[in-house]
Structures are given as structure tokens and as C-alpha cells.
Design an enzyme around this catalytic site. Structure first.
Site, PDB file in Angstrom:
ATOM      1  N   LYS A 286       0.840  -1.192   0.000  1.00 21.41           N
ATOM      2  CA  LYS A 286       0.000   0.000   0.000  1.00 21.41           C
ATOM      3  C   LYS A 286       0.879   1.248   0.000  1.00 21.41           C
ATOM      4  O   LYS A 286       1.957   1.255   0.599  1.00 21.41           O
ATOM      5  CB  LYS A 286      -0.900   0.018   1.232  1.00 21.41           C
ATOM      6  CG  LYS A 286      -1.974  -1.050   1.259  1.00 21.41           C
ATOM      7  CD  LYS A 286      -2.807  -0.951   2.525  1.00 21.41           C
ATOM      8  CE  LYS A 286      -3.850  -2.052   2.588  1.00 21.41           C
ATOM      9  NZ  LYS A 286      -4.893  -1.885   1.562  1.00 21.41           N
ATOM     10  N   ARG A 360     -10.556 -11.344  -0.258  1.00 20.40           N
ATOM     11  CA  ARG A 360     -11.383 -12.289  -1.005  1.00 20.40           C
ATOM     12  C   ARG A 360     -10.763 -13.685  -1.020  1.00 20.40           C
ATOM     13  O   ARG A 360     -11.482 -14.685  -1.178  1.00 20.40           O
ATOM     14  CB  ARG A 360     -11.626 -11.762  -2.423  1.00 20.40           C
ATOM     15  CG  ARG A 360     -10.390 -11.640  -3.290  1.00 20.40           C
ATOM     16  CD  ARG A 360     -10.609 -10.721  -4.487  1.00 20.40           C
ATOM     17  NE  ARG A 360     -10.709  -9.331  -4.066  1.00 20.40           N
ATOM     18  CZ  ARG A 360     -10.948  -8.320  -4.907  1.00 20.40           C
ATOM     19  NH1 ARG A 360     -11.089  -8.555  -6.206  1.00 20.40           N
ATOM     20  NH2 ARG A 360     -11.023  -7.087  -4.457  1.00 20.40           N
TER      21      ARG A 360
END
Length: 512
Positions: A286, A360
């Protein structure tokens, strides 16, 4: 946590530090000035019927969450009156909306930090109103002080402890329905606040193993069966998604199964929570400015954990199984790389195009595990995509499902619980973007509609014929702004109340 009592005592003679009353905005027939809400009649009388005028002079308008303090009238044992805004007046005689009461009580409880006892003279017309006010008080009084200086930690925020005791005036202490409403509020609020504590705990103290230990302790206390799969068990079981996400961390992943069963249950509800105890993005690191709040990436697992324990405490006549998919997503020499292929618990292979699309992957394994038990419905909860925040903002979560009727039921449960939520589609044309020339599916698709793409990915790992919904709570899970209503800064416990309400509806035969 704040102690609650129901009271029929006269407000003037009640020994308390403050009396809380409600104030609404003026109606079309009486614009401008505030209107004192029912429940405060004795206070209005003590001000010679001019309390609304006094409040208007002090600048009060009745706007939602507005707090105005003034000295109590002569003859009252409490020294302070706190008027809290309820917002718009209800239509005709319908009574105030439960969420308006909840938010007003929360704002008042926050304003009364450091106070020993407050009497809440808000409008109560039935047990549901008492439950809403009780929830608002308990959630609004929350503070997280575990890591503050020991001298201040005992006294809470700003050197003041939370409101110690709240008496709900107008409640009927001997009425079973009123008592049940308050007891429900206590159980749900305590577990929601426990979820907030977990979300706010720094990641150096809450890794997957530590989270699993907390779940084990709570399960033992409340008669919930618990199973924890550690790294060896995950390898043996073939949980490639959870293992792949946790591969770069020194703290190994865990899959926790919590099973609450009722002998009278006719339905089985499975809840699946994303539990990334810290998300650096992995190799797809990130950028600066996006890491500081990533301790909250386990908010979905915290919500599921809290909901299962609350269901057990309430003795709901429904079987509820919670699956906590726990991992820490870190970059290292052993971390999963973009381009790697993982073989999931379902047997499908996934090409990892972005290691920051990790939620996910852990959910996919947990969804397939939950599917093996053939529950009547599965609901997963996750801080899954920034795209959902762009779509719905910071206070509303999105709902996707493989069944439109069930999606509507989940939204109704959220509305009944007082949590803003919005139904979202699963457009079939977006599935094509996740096609991979190397594996069965890629973990990324089209950039536009990314929240919906994530939902389509998860759908691939739900067992055939099983009703499923996905809650993307990326927006409301962590409040980076100032507190409002009963919502604190930091972890919010988003979706806990929706899941509990859904379990209650399942117990009542209203799952679909």
C-alpha cells in the site's frame, strides 16, 4: 460498561448528576424554535412552561445530536439538565424513530463522560423504545483506553471515565417486555463493544493467534463450540487462500469455527468474517498514508465473532456458525507474489494479480468450508474494497447476494437494526474480467465497479444451491472522523446488529 436501570421515579426527586431530555426541531406549523419531546413534562412545568424558549435563547434548535446544558430548576435534586437533539418531529402520533432515540441517547452519554448517574427522560412509548435508548447509552458511552497512561486509563477519555449509571425514566421495571428489551440491548451492546475493542487493538498485540485465543475464551464462557485450525491443519486441509495470504508473516494464519446450537432450531445461519489483523498490501504494498488504520481490516471477523456470542447470550432458537478467516498480510521473502497461483480449499486455482486483494482469498476458503455444512444461508462480512467506500461513502455498507429476495431480507434487517445499508448488483458482464489464462480465475478484474467484481469473485466459492449475501463494510467499519451519535472514533462494530437481527429473524422463520 454503564449500568442500566428502568425507573418510574419522579424526575424532580431523583438523585442524579444530570437529567437528559429530548428536543426536536420545530415543525412546519411552528418553524424555528425547538420543541421539547415527551418524557420531559415535569421539567417543562418546572420552567413555568417556557423550557423551549430558554433552550432557544441558548441556541438550541433540536438538530440531531445537538447537546445543550442548562442548570436544573429549583427543587430538583439533579443539578443539570442536558437537552439532546432528536432531529425532525415524528409524523402525527407515530412516536420517535428508534434510531433517532438511539443516536440521541448516544450523544448524551458521550457528553456525560465522567458523570456518575444520569436520568434519561427521553420519549418511551413501548419496550422497543427502551431498548433503543439503552443501546444508545451503552454504545455512546464506549471508550478505548487500554493503551493510555495508567494514570489516565482508570479515568478514561480526557481523564474522565464513561457514564457510570443510567436510569431510563418511563420504563417499567416489573414489565417483562421492558426488561427483555433492556437485557437484549445489554447483550448486543457488550458484544459490539467487544468487537470495537478488537478492532482498536494495535496489530502488534492482535495477530491471528491472539484473536483465536480471544474467541476460544469467549466460546468457553458462553457454551459455544470452538475449533481452531492452525498452520499445520490448514496445510493438511488444503486451505490455499488463507495460507497464501498469511505466507509473508511471522504470525501464522488461523481459521476459527464457532458453533452455537439450539435444541429448538429449525434454521442454520452461517456467518463468515474477513480477519486480516494487519494489511500492508503484501508485495503489492500500500502507498504511504494508507497503512495507518489497517488494523481495522479484521472488522468483519470481529462482527461475526460478536454476533455469534450475542446469539448465544440471547438464547436464540437458531443454529449460528461463525467462521473467522484470520491472517496477517505482510511482504517478505516467503510472501505470495503477483503472478503466483493458489489452489484453494474448493480445489479451484486462483491467479494472484494483486496481493492487496487478499480479503477475497481468505473469505473464499472460509465460504467453501461453510458451504460444506449446507446451511440455510451464508452471510459474509468484510472490509473488502475501497471501491465500496467511493460508491456509498463512509457510513453505509453495500449488500450483494445471489438471491434478490434474501438481499432484501438482509437490507430489512439492517434497517431494523439502525445500520445504513444499500443493495448492490452483481453484473454478469464483470465476471469476464477475472478470466485467467493460467488459472481457473484471477483475484482481480475490471477496475471500475471493483466492489462488485469482488462480490462476483466470492460467489464462485459458495456451494451450489446455497443462499448467500456479502456485506462490504469498508466504509463504516472504522470512523476516522469525530464521534457522532453513538458512534465513536475508531472501530465501530459495523454489521454486528444487522447479523444479530438476521439471526433473530431466522429464529422466527423469517430468513427468506
Amino acid at each position: 460498561m454503564t449500568a442500566l436501570t428502568l425507573s418510574t421515579a419522579a424526575v424532580a426527586g431523583l438523585r442524579a448528576d444530570a437529567i437528559v431530555i429530548g428536543v426536536a426541531k420545530g415543525s412546519a406549523s411552528k418553524p424555528g424554535g425547538p420543541v421539547v419531546a415527551p418524557g420531559a413534562e415535569a421539567v417543562v412545568q418546572a420552567y413555568d412552561g417556557n423550557l423551549a424558549g430558554v433552550l432557544e435563547t441558548l441556541g438550541a434548535s433540536g438538530a440531531e445530536g445537538e447537546v445543550t446544558k442548562l442548570p436544573a430548576p429549583a427543587g430538583f435534586k439533579a443539578p443539570l439538565v442536558l437537552a439532546v437533539g432528536l432531529g425532525a418531529q415524528p409524523q402525527k402520533d407515530s412516536g420517535y424513530d428508534a434510531e433517532a432515540l438511539r443516536r440521541a441517547a448516544g450523544a448524551a452519554a458521550r457528553a456525560l463522560s465522567g458523570t456518575k448517574k444520569a436520568a434519561f427522560a427521553l420519549p418511551l412509548t413501548d419496550p422497543a423504545d427502551a431498548g433503543a435508548v439503552a443501546e444508545g447509552v451503552l454504545l455512546g458511552a464506549y471508550s478505548f483506553d487500554a493503551y493510555k497512561d495508567q494514570g489516565d486509563a482508570k479515568n478514561g477519555k480526557n481523564g474522565k471515565g464513561p457514564l457510570a449509571e443510567a436510569a431510563l425514566l418511563g420504563g417499567k421495571p416489573r414489565d417483562k417486555a421492558y426488561k427483555a428489551a433492556v437485557e437484549r440491548a445489554v447483550a448486543v451492546s457488550e458484544e459490539l463493544n467487544r468487537a470495537r475493542d478488537l478492532i482498536n487493538t494495535p496489530p502488534n498485540d492482535l495477530n491471528p493467534e491472539a484473536f483465536a485465543a480471544v474467541a476460544q475464551t469467549a466460546a468457553k464462557e458462553h457454551g459455544i463450540k470452538v475449533q481452531v485450525l492452525d498452520e499445520k491443519a490448514l496445510v493438511k486441509g488444503g486451505y490455499g487462500g488463507i495460507l497464501g495470504v498469511g505466507a509473508g508473516s511471522a504470525s501464522g494464519p488461523r481459521l476459527v469455527k464457532l458453533s452455537y446450537t439450539s435444541s429448538k432450531a429449525k434454521k442454520h445461519l452461517a456467518l463468515v468474517g474477513k480477519g486480516i489483523t494487519y494489511d500492508s498490501g503484501g508485495i503489492s504494498l500500500k502507498p504511504a498514508g494508507h497503512n495507518e488504520t489497517m488494523k481495522c481490516d479484521m472488522s468483519g471477523a470481529a462482527a461475526v465473532f460478536a454476533a455469534v456470542v450475542a446469539a448465544a447470550r440471547l438464547g436464540l432458537e437458531v443454529n449460528v456458525t461463525g467462521w473467522l478467516a484470520l491472517a496477517e498480510n505482510m511482504p517478505s521473502g516467503s510472501a505470495t507474489r503477483p503472478g503466483d497461483v493458489l489452489r484453494m480449499y474448493s480445489g479451484k486455482t486462483v491467479e494472484v494479480l494483486n496481493t492487496d486483494a487478499e480479503g477475497r482469498l481468505v473469505l473464499a476458503d472460509a465460504l467453501w468450508a461453510a458451504s460444506q455444512e449446507k446451511p440455510d444461508a451464508i452471510v459474509d462480512v468484510a472490509t473488502l474494497t475501497g471501491a465500496m467506500v467511493l460508491a456509498l461513502g463512509s457510513r453505509t455498507f453495500g449488500i450483494m447476494a445471489n438471491d434478490d429476495d434474501f438481499r432484501a431480507v438482509v437490507r430489512e434487517a439492517a434497517e431494523e437494526a439502525g445500520e445504513p445499508a444499500w443493495p448492490m448488483p452483481l453484473p454478469e458482464h464483470l465476471r469476464k474480467g477475472m478470466e485467467s489464462s493460467t488459472a481457473d480465475i484471477a483475484n482481480m478484474g475490471e477496475r471500475m465497479g471493483g466492489g462488485l467484481v469482488a462480490g462476483l469473485f466470492l460467489r464462485e466459492f459458495v456451494g451450489e444451491g446455497i443462499t448467500w449475501a456479502h456485506l462490504d463494510i469498508a466504509g463504516p467499519a472504522f470512523n476516522e472522523g469525530g464521534p457522532f451519535g453513538y458512534t465513536p472514533k475508531g472501530g465501530t462494530g459495523s454489521a454486528v446488529r444487522t447479523l444479530v437481527r438476521l439471526a433473530e429473524r431466522a429464529a422466527a422463520g423469517e430468513l427468506s
